[in-house]
Design an enzyme around this catalytic site. Structure first.
Site, PDB file in Angstrom:
ATOM      1  N   SER A  32       0.798  -1.235   0.000  1.00  0.00           N
ATOM      2  CA  SER A  32       0.000   0.000   0.000  1.00  0.00           C
ATOM      3  C   SER A  32       0.825   1.278   0.000  1.00  0.00           C
ATOM      4  O   SER A  32       0.253   2.373  -0.065  1.00  0.00           O
ATOM      5  CB  SER A  32      -0.964   0.016   1.192  1.00  0.00           C
ATOM      6  OG  SER A  32      -2.074  -0.819   0.927  1.00  0.00           O
ATOM      7  N   LYS A  35      -0.113   3.626  -2.754  1.00  0.00           N
ATOM      8  CA  LYS A  35      -1.121   4.683  -2.665  1.00  0.00           C
ATOM      9  C   LYS A  35      -0.496   6.065  -2.491  1.00  0.00           C
ATOM     10  O   LYS A  35      -1.170   7.081  -2.692  1.00  0.00           O
ATOM     11  CB  LYS A  35      -2.103   4.378  -1.538  1.00  0.00           C
ATOM     12  CG  LYS A  35      -2.908   3.098  -1.783  1.00  0.00           C
ATOM     13  CD  LYS A  35      -3.918   2.854  -0.684  1.00  0.00           C
ATOM     14  CE  LYS A  35      -4.741   1.598  -0.967  1.00  0.00           C
ATOM     15  NZ  LYS A  35      -4.064   0.358  -0.590  1.00  0.00           N
ATOM     16  N   SER A  92      -6.489   3.148   4.008  1.00  0.00           N
ATOM     17  CA  SER A  92      -5.758   2.511   2.903  1.00  0.00           C
ATOM     18  C   SER A  92      -6.721   1.707   2.042  1.00  0.00           C
ATOM     19  O   SER A  92      -6.462   0.554   1.677  1.00  0.00           O
ATOM     20  CB  SER A  92      -4.636   1.615   3.431  1.00  0.00           C
ATOM     21  OG  SER A  92      -3.679   1.366   2.434  1.00  0.00           O
ATOM     22  N   LYS A 194       3.033   6.849   5.252  1.00  0.00           N
ATOM     23  CA  LYS A 194       2.205   5.746   4.775  1.00  0.00           C
ATOM     24  C   LYS A 194       2.757   4.391   5.178  1.00  0.00           C
ATOM     25  O   LYS A 194       3.966   4.166   5.178  1.00  0.00           O
ATOM     26  CB  LYS A 194       2.095   5.805   3.246  1.00  0.00           C
ATOM     27  CG  LYS A 194       1.053   4.875   2.641  1.00  0.00           C
ATOM     28  CD  LYS A 194      -0.348   5.367   2.915  1.00  0.00           C
ATOM     29  CE  LYS A 194      -1.407   4.376   2.446  1.00  0.00           C
ATOM     30  NZ  LYS A 194      -1.529   3.173   3.315  1.00  0.00           N
TER      31      LYS A 194
END
Length: 372
Positions: A32, A35, A92, A194
């Site tokens: 992720s 992202k 997420s 993140k």
């Protein structure tokens, strides 16, 4: 952290020095962390006025069937851009990543192509995207170094929108969704950005932290558990943030997003000082750029490619497609370390270079203005 997937890097954003590096150039799965690039492109479209925070994004059946983590959006519904940002940062949400991709590019595949092109333009030379979420795909790869570049670029290019990465939770349709980044509020100075996990990648984390005028970006990939990954990141921050160079900066200075280039952009001026990075390179006579008596000249860079041939190809194609913007400017394939930078030169001053880059961005050509 004894895992063959482990990789880490820490960079001092004031001096540009790498303070710590383990397997930072080795290929890893981003999970992720992907992202971050999805958000980078959304922020880019926000900044260029293609969408607003209140724009409604339509949900397709393809977005609806994405596996968790997700908001549970249904086909035919819409979600506002600002809620999409918060859902990507905190939850997420994979369904939201697909919604963003399809609304901005028409399809997730087209969006993934744009993600990869943007990665190359930023100097992320070993990154390839195949989807907008980070769900498993053997061809979706990156490195710790490339994720460091992206983490830096987000706060440099979009200081206004970068603040969303501090979001601890958000409420959507009556449900509270808490963020996955446990270091925010627990480790002094951490302000994003993140987390990521799939089974093949292990536990990943990109973090930015600042204290007393010092700022670092750090990446940990391949953690065996979320807890051990967080502990490793906290240890890196405590070890290397005090070693960072302290500097008094003027508003508007920019961190280098890639290599040794200070990234200059047309983004909104930051509300707080952003640390500058490595000093501009001296002008090379071989590049044939006249300074007209100035200390620096400027180029517009549209990519960092693996070979001279690839750089010249993208320069020729872009100049042919946008002759009304690029006519009269000299294409340059400039070698740097393991890549060749695709650039245009011949601008009378910084403002002229920014003007051309702004026109290219309106045509969805990723570019950046760089001093030499």
């Amino acid at each position: 952290m004894a895992d063959d997937r482990y990789a880490a890097i820490v960079r001092d954003l004031t001096s540009g020095k790498i303070l710590h590096s383990v397997a930072a150039e080795e290929l890893r799965y981003p999970a992720s962390l992907t992202k971050m690039m999805t958000l980078y492109l959304l922020f880019e479209d926000l900044q260029q006025g293609r969408v607003s925070l209140g724009t409604e994004l339509a949900v397709t059946s393809n977005a609806e069937v994405q596996p968790p983590s997700k908001l549970g959006l249904q086909t035919g519904e819409t979600i506002e851009v600002e809620d999409a940002i918060k859902a990507l940062v905190t939850k997420s949400a994979n369904d939201v990543a697909v919604v963003v991709a399809e609304n901005l590019a028409g399809s997730e595949a087209a969006f993934a192509d744009r993600m990869t092109r943007t990665a190359y333009a930023l100097g992320m030379t070993r990154t390839q995207f195949r989807n907008a979420s980070g769900l498993p795909d053997p061809e979706q790869v990156t490195t710790a170094r490339d994720m460091m570049v992206l983490g830096t670029a987000l706060q440099v290019q979009f200081p206004r929108y970068y603040a969303y990465f501090k979001t601890p939770s958000f409420t959507f349709r009556g449900h509270v969704h808490k963020g996955h980044n446990r270091l925010i509020g627990k480790v002094q100075g951490v302000d994003g950005i993140k987390t990521g996990y799939i089974r093949a990648s292990g536990f990943n984390l990109v973090t930015s932290a600042q204290r007393s005028g010092r700022r670092i970006v750090a990446v940990v990939m391949g953690g065996t558990t979320a807890k051990s990954r967080d502990q490793q990141m906290a240890a890196l921050i405590e070890s290397y943030l005090p070693q960072g160079q302290m500097r008094s900066l003027a508003v508007g200075e920019r961190v280098a997003a890639a290599g040794a280039d200070p990234v200059l952009s047309t983004s909104v001026e930051p509300e707080a000082p952003v640390p500058a990075a490595i000093k501009p390179l001296k002008i090379a006579a071989a590049q044939g750029i006249a300074t007209t008596g100035r200390a620096v000249a400027y180029v517009v860079q549209i990519g960092a490619l693996p070979s001279r041939e690839a750089a010249l190809k993208i320069l020729r194609e872009t100049q042919a497609a946008h002759a009304d913007i690029l006519s009269g400017f000299e294409p340059i394939a400039a070698p740097y370390k393991s890549v060749v930078r695709a650039r245009y030169s011949g601008f009378s001053d910084r403002q002229a270079a920014f003007g051309v880059c702004e026109q290219l961005r309106r045509k969805r050509v990723t570019c950046q203005v760089l001093p030499l």
